[in-house]
Scaffold this active site. Sequence first.
Site, PDB file in Angstrom:
ATOM      1  N   LYS A  49       0.896  -1.121   0.013  1.00 14.17           N
ATOM      2  CA  LYS A  49       0.030   0.168   0.137  1.00 14.17           C
ATOM      3  C   LYS A  49       1.003   1.374   0.080  1.00 14.17           C
ATOM      4  O   LYS A  49       2.188   1.246   0.104  1.00 14.17           O
ATOM      5  CB  LYS A  49      -1.100  -0.034   1.370  1.00 14.17           C
ATOM      6  N   ARG A 143     -11.658   0.949  14.923  1.00 11.74           N
ATOM      7  CA  ARG A 143     -11.189   1.321  13.606  1.00 11.74           C
ATOM      8  C   ARG A 143     -11.583   0.481  12.387  1.00 11.74           C
ATOM      9  O   ARG A 143     -12.928   0.689  12.551  1.00 11.74           O
ATOM     10  CB  ARG A 143      -9.601   1.548  13.397  1.00 11.74           C
ATOM     11  N   TYR A 271      13.929  31.623   6.884  1.00 11.49           N
ATOM     12  CA  TYR A 271      12.727  32.368   7.161  1.00 11.49           C
ATOM     13  C   TYR A 271      12.721  32.544   8.966  1.00 11.49           C
ATOM     14  O   TYR A 271      12.930  31.797   9.588  1.00 11.49           O
ATOM     15  CB  TYR A 271      11.326  31.748   6.975  1.00 11.49           C
ATOM     16  N   MET A 319      10.000  25.186   2.079  1.00 10.72           N
ATOM     17  CA  MET A 319       9.296  24.300   1.045  1.00 10.72           C
ATOM     18  C   MET A 319      10.205  23.497   0.121  1.00 10.72           C
ATOM     19  O   MET A 319      10.020  22.460  -0.122  1.00 10.72           O
ATOM     20  CB  MET A 319       8.422  25.011   0.177  1.00 10.72           C
TER      21      MET A 319
END
Length: 375
Positions: A49, A143, A271, A319
């Site tokens: 998966k 779940r 930043y 990013m």
Amino acid sequence: MTNLLSDPPVSAEPTRRHGPRLCVDLAAVAANTRLFAARTDGALMAVVKADGFGHGAVDVARTALGHGASWLGVTSLEEAFALRGAGLRAPVLSWLNPVDADFTGAITAAVDVAVPSREHLAAVLSGGIGARVHLQLDTGMARDGAAPSAWADLCRAARRAERAGQLQVVGVMGHLGCADDPSDPDNRVGRARFAWGVAVAREAGLRPPLRHLAATSATLTDPLSHHTMSRVGAGLVGIDPSRSTVLSPAMTLTAPVVGVRRVRAGTPVGYGHTWTAPRATTLALLPLGYADGLPRAAGPRAEVLLRGRRRRLVGRVSMDQVVVDVGDDDATIGETATVFGPGRSGEPTVAEWAAWADTIEHEIVTGIGARVVRT
């Protein structure tokens, strides 16, 4: 005036080939598969998966099938259909689908499906005749899987459909929520609930040949949970949540140095200026960031390997880029930094990155973005 509808721009792919690169070691996948196959007397399902835990579903599947696995497992039917489209013909189970999933396609493609509720059973039956299903029981996670209170009714309904020739119940499945800690008493509760679920299914007249409860950790540490098949995903690519076994990590992430500068003491970086150079130092710029899967939360602690030494990331993970403090050593544009790998050459591991980000290894390996070239 420029004609915006003229010839398309030249593809950036040649440049991209020299950017960050993710290398998957299929020999490691093969070795891990052999180890798991030797740990259980039952069948081994290779869970691929999430694109094979970020390692490439088709490649991991083919490798696992060649080294001891006989089944494949995925969550969605779309993932299962992709395996079939790649020519893989081994049995495939898909276990997490909405009720409007393409169950007709599953029957056509010979994909087994999990049934966790009466609603899903009805949806599967509406897809046509001949489905192969694994009834799914919640063994303690609240779940996926049928609640114990609904289990007997689900089993009886499935048996009626089976007797009518509409489908075949080939499996009963569950999942342990605390298998990464073999000493957790909830594992015993989960095993007992699963045994109860199998008994209820038999009382309803079902005789499924497959019973599977164990995933990676339980396959390594809990033989009582193995039954007739074990499902292993993270372990195939070198992740052992139980920390009980040495596996072979299969993923290495590298990035080229695209900028180098010498800065004075007091120079702020990135930043928010969260890091300021305490002394004169050399900074190297790498072209990958949180859009490529580097967790932003790891920034203050994370390291890479460059020129044979660990180097600390400084400033925030952006990013598209990170800055590395090289100190008084040289750095050259074009040379390669290893972000993580097996750790055999001193590079950080996926486990270390997970610890730096306060997360699990699974999140790191499945989070590497599409911009990173796969090898």
